[in-house]
Write a protein that holds these residues in place. Structure first.
Motif, mmCIF file in Angstrom:
data_model
loop_
_atom_site.group_PDB
_atom_site.id
_atom_site.type_symbol
_atom_site.label_atom_id
_atom_site.label_comp_id
_atom_site.label_asym_id
_atom_site.label_seq_id
_atom_site.Cartn_x
_atom_site.Cartn_y
_atom_site.Cartn_z
ATOM 1 N N ASP A 335 0.865 -1.178 0.000
ATOM 2 C CA ASP A 335 0.000 0.000 0.000
ATOM 3 C C ASP A 335 0.898 1.223 0.000
ATOM 4 O O ASP A 335 1.870 1.291 0.757
ATOM 5 N N HIS A 336 0.589 2.176 -0.853
ATOM 6 C CA HIS A 336 1.463 3.341 -0.875
ATOM 7 C C HIS A 336 0.717 4.557 -1.409
ATOM 8 O O HIS A 336 -0.298 4.430 -2.101
ATOM 9 N N ASP A 337 1.217 5.707 -1.048
ATOM 10 C CA ASP A 337 0.733 6.974 -1.618
ATOM 11 C C ASP A 337 1.833 7.540 -2.499
ATOM 12 O O ASP A 337 3.005 7.571 -2.117
ATOM 13 N N LEU A 338 1.434 8.012 -3.669
ATOM 14 C CA LEU A 338 2.381 8.638 -4.586
ATOM 15 C C LEU A 338 2.483 10.107 -4.202
ATOM 16 O O LEU A 338 1.539 10.874 -4.396
ATOM 17 N N VAL A 339 3.599 10.520 -3.635
ATOM 18 C CA VAL A 339 3.708 11.884 -3.112
ATOM 19 C C VAL A 339 4.558 12.806 -3.997
ATOM 20 O O VAL A 339 4.432 14.022 -3.918
ATOM 21 N N VAL A 352 7.149 7.224 -3.467
ATOM 22 C CA VAL A 352 5.954 6.682 -2.840
ATOM 23 C C VAL A 352 6.278 6.403 -1.377
ATOM 24 O O VAL A 352 7.420 6.064 -1.034
ATOM 25 N N ASP A 354 4.575 4.744 2.420
ATOM 26 C CA ASP A 354 3.542 4.058 3.187
ATOM 27 C C ASP A 354 3.730 4.498 4.636
ATOM 28 O O ASP A 354 4.602 3.987 5.341
ATOM 29 N N GLU A 355 2.951 5.489 5.041
ATOM 30 C CA GLU A 355 3.184 6.070 6.363
ATOM 31 C C GLU A 355 2.817 5.103 7.471
ATOM 32 O O GLU A 355 3.375 5.157 8.560
ATOM 33 N N TYR A 356 1.876 4.203 7.203
ATOM 34 C CA TYR A 356 1.460 3.277 8.240
ATOM 35 C C TYR A 356 2.620 2.374 8.650
ATOM 36 O O TYR A 356 2.893 2.171 9.831
ATOM 37 N N ASP A 432 3.716 16.635 -0.146
ATOM 38 C CA ASP A 432 3.022 16.071 1.011
ATOM 39 C C ASP A 432 3.952 15.753 2.183
ATOM 40 O O ASP A 432 3.883 14.671 2.773
#
Lengths: 469, 188
Positions: A335-339, A352, A354-356, A432
């Motif tokens: 799981d990742h966010d593209l920042v 990318v 994955d803050e979690y 971000d």
């Protein structure tokens, strides 16, 4: 405002003119190289001397000696690529100790004066032979090469071949009255089959240069679906006023060559493809836009060749998908966010996170198809809060054009600037709460002794410190 | 086959060329490429002069700069690179370092002018610097730039106007240099 011809502007500039060497060490090194070359060949540095300059970014640039019309050795491109990759690997291995490196690839470029080897009669075979000759371990004899494009003009030849996990482009011609051949190789990036109504570019080489006086090609190739008809390339040059408003547009449309299996290609003489007219004085490749046009059931479709980075106008076109897919193996399944997702010149950068699970991966890639990654870096993000006005470097990696530095930024930080030990200033790309700085580094360790400076939303300086203290 | 005397003469001429123009050629190369490549361009330029010593005219600087331009162009084509404005600023800073002990006012002026230069097109920047830094007359500068003298005058005029605008608007330069030229124009 100063008047346009205000002489004080020249005077102000003249005060900055370098009166002593801007780089005495390299000046001395260049003199030593010159002395060595002239001492070896006092009459003429022609036949027999080492005509290769030092490797720079995987490229050999060969001197084209006007006194030597003889055949010279073929420089093996993949040896150069291999050395470049080895250097990158060594550098990245060091970075990997702290952050973990996920993958590295490279490209190879060679220029060599072997004109007779790339004749109009057999450019494809000659190109395949050049590719095979450069393969590590010696020539491979069992490879099957597919010709993607082949063009011949009066004094310029081109062949684009694919085989053995490589795409190779060979250009031959005459420059300053001398034969030369340049080969460029890309690692194979798997082509995804297009939808029936899609046209998908697989690779691009060269630039459209409206007033070029030397041989040069713009080559693009790809795949098209079964319902696609009438594939064309539209080349437009836009001229802008200094206030940014569009002043003039000129352009042309050319048909691509299509094979029966859906493959297509276009090889354009980069210097002749645009009408020059009055635009020849002040033109740059950046002003040129190339767009693919095609028809499906009588309906016109289009795709700008640089749409891979136009995520606002073209949020999910095939080029955006291909670009992201090229780096995706490094974070597939997470799981990742593209920042961060931005083009900087000939490179593109993605980050990318994955803050979690406090994890990140960054990728520096070719900004144009096939978007192959030059280097990737990933690892754990430091946990814990970061003050709103603070910045932290997390990891550095890669080398040469693929050097990058990744970090976090507090909520009030608007800009991060890195200055390398050799004086280069690099503005980081912000996204971000994270940032990525990329640098076309001359050294293997551009971030050693580099300094970070950051600025806050109100424009004030937030702080400055060494990158890794 | 040349005699030792011929060789001595040739070496003396090469040395004189080097002493007179190496710094200019190096600065020119640094404006157009990275430091390592600039070093190669510098040595290759004078190696070309060595091979064609009889063909090197006086004044020699335009000839040397044209040779350097060809070498840089070949390198860029080989590398297939495009340059961002950040790259341009970095190269300008490398080619014109601030002298030790320079007053702060000059440092500020340098920053303003270099940022302004970085915002010009490559050809405009080249036109301004061939005249202001390399000291070439427009006709010789046009030879180096590869255009007609008339076209060079137009380019120089436009470049000076845009540089004046850019340096008057220096406050925005810090933002502009972080974007590619294409992006800048699209957003305009």
């Amino acid at each position: 405002m100063n008047a346009p011809d205000d002489p004080t502007l020249d005077e102000r500039l003249a005060r900055l003119a370098p009166s002593v060497s801007p780089d005495p060490d390299r000046l001395a090194a260049a003199r030593a190289a010159l002395d060595a070359a002239t001492a070896l060949h006092p009459d003429d540095a022609g036949a027999g001397h080492d005509r290769r300059s030092s490797v720079e970014g995987g490229a050999h640039v060969i001197d084209l000696d006007p006194h030597d019309d003889g055949h010279v050795e073929v420089v093996t491109p993949l040896d150069a690529a291999s050395r470049a990759r080895d250097r990158r690997r060594r550098r990245v291995t060091l970075a990997a100790a702290s952050v973990g490196v996920l993958g590295v690839v490279g490209t190879a470029l060679v220029l060599s004066p072997v004109g007779p080897n790339l004749t109009p009669a057999t450019p494809e075979r000659a190109c395949a032979a050049l590719m095979e000759a450069g393969m590590p371990g010696g020539p491979a004899t069992d490879l099957t090469w597919r010709t993607l494009a082949s063009e011949s003009r009066a004094d310029a030849h081109l062949a684009l071949v694919q085989g053995g996990g490589l795409t190779g482009l060979c250009e031959g011609g005459r420059l300053d009255g001398h034969d030369f051949t340049r080969t460029t190789t890309w690692p194979a990036v798997p082509d995804e089959a297009p939808e029936p109504d899609e046209v998908r570019p697989s690779g691009v080489s060269g630039e459209i240069v409206p007033d070029a006086t030397e041989p040069g090609w713009y080559v693009v190739w790809g795949l098209s679906g079964g319902d696609v008809r009438d594939v064309r390339l539209q080349i437009e040059r836009h001229e802008y006023d200094t206030d940014g408003s569009l002043r003039h547009t000129a352009g042309t449309v050319v048909e691509v060559d299509r094979a029966g299996d859906g493959r297509w290609s276009a090889a354009l003489d980069a210097g002749e493809v645009l009408p020059d007219a009055e635009l020849a004085d002040d033109t740059l490749p950046d002003d040129v836009e190339v767009t693919l046009l095609w028809q499906v059931d009588g309906q016109e479709h289009s795709l700008p060749m640089d749409a891979g980075w136009q995520t606002d106008d073209h949020p999910s076109n095939v080029l955006v998908q291909a670009r992201r897919t090229a780096c995706e193996p490094n974070w597939r399944g997470r799981d990742h966010d593209l920042v961060v997702e931005e083009r900087r010149g000939d490179r593109g950068v993605m980050l990318v996170v994955d803050e979690y699970s406090a994890w990140f991966a960054a990728c520096v890639q070719n900004a144009r198809p096939p978007y192959e990654p030059f280097s990737t870096v990933g690892g754990d993000l430091p946990r814990g809060p970061l003050a709103p006005d603070d910045v932290r470097a997390v990891a550095g990696g890669g080398s040469g054009p693929a050097s990058m530095l990744v970090g976090r930024a507090g909520d009030d930080v608007s800009r991060v600037e890195a200055r390398t030990a050799d004086g280069a200033r690099v503005d980081a790309i912000m996204g971000d709460g994270y940032w990525v700085a990329t640098h076309d580094a001359a050294s293997d360790d551009p971030w050693d002794d580099a300094t970070l400076t950051w600025f806050l939303d109100d424009g004030s300086k937030g702080g400055s410190e060494r990158v890794f203290e | 086959m040349s005699t030792p005397e011929d060789d001595d003469d040739r070496r003396s001429r090469l040395t004189a060329l080097w002493d007179a123009h190496a710094v200019r050629v190096q600065a020119y190369a640094l404006r157009h490429t990275d430091p390592d490549s600039a070093q190669d361009v510098l040595s290759e330029t004078f190696l070309a002069a060595w091979r064609r010593l009889d063909a090197v005219p006086e004044p020699a600087l335009p000839w040397l700069l044209v040779t350097a331009r060809h070498l840089v162009r070949n390198m860029h084509r080989a590398a297939g690179r495009r340059r961002s404005l950040t790259d341009e600023l970095t190269r300008l800073e490398a080619s014109a370092p601030l002298p030790d002990g320079a007053p702060e006012a000059l440092a500020t002026e340098r920053d303003t002018l270099l940022r302004g230069l970085a915002r010009l097109t490559a050809r405009e920047r080249e036109a301004v610097l061939l005249v202001a830094w390399d000291g070439l007359a427009p006709a010789a500068a046009a030879d180096v730039a590869g255009c007609t003298t008339a076209a060079f005058h137009v380019r120089l005029h436009r470049a000076r106007r845009r540089l004046a605008d850019a340096t008057d608007d220096a406050g925005g330069a810090g933002v502009a240099v972080t974007r590619s030229r294409t992006q800048e124009r699209r957003s305009a």
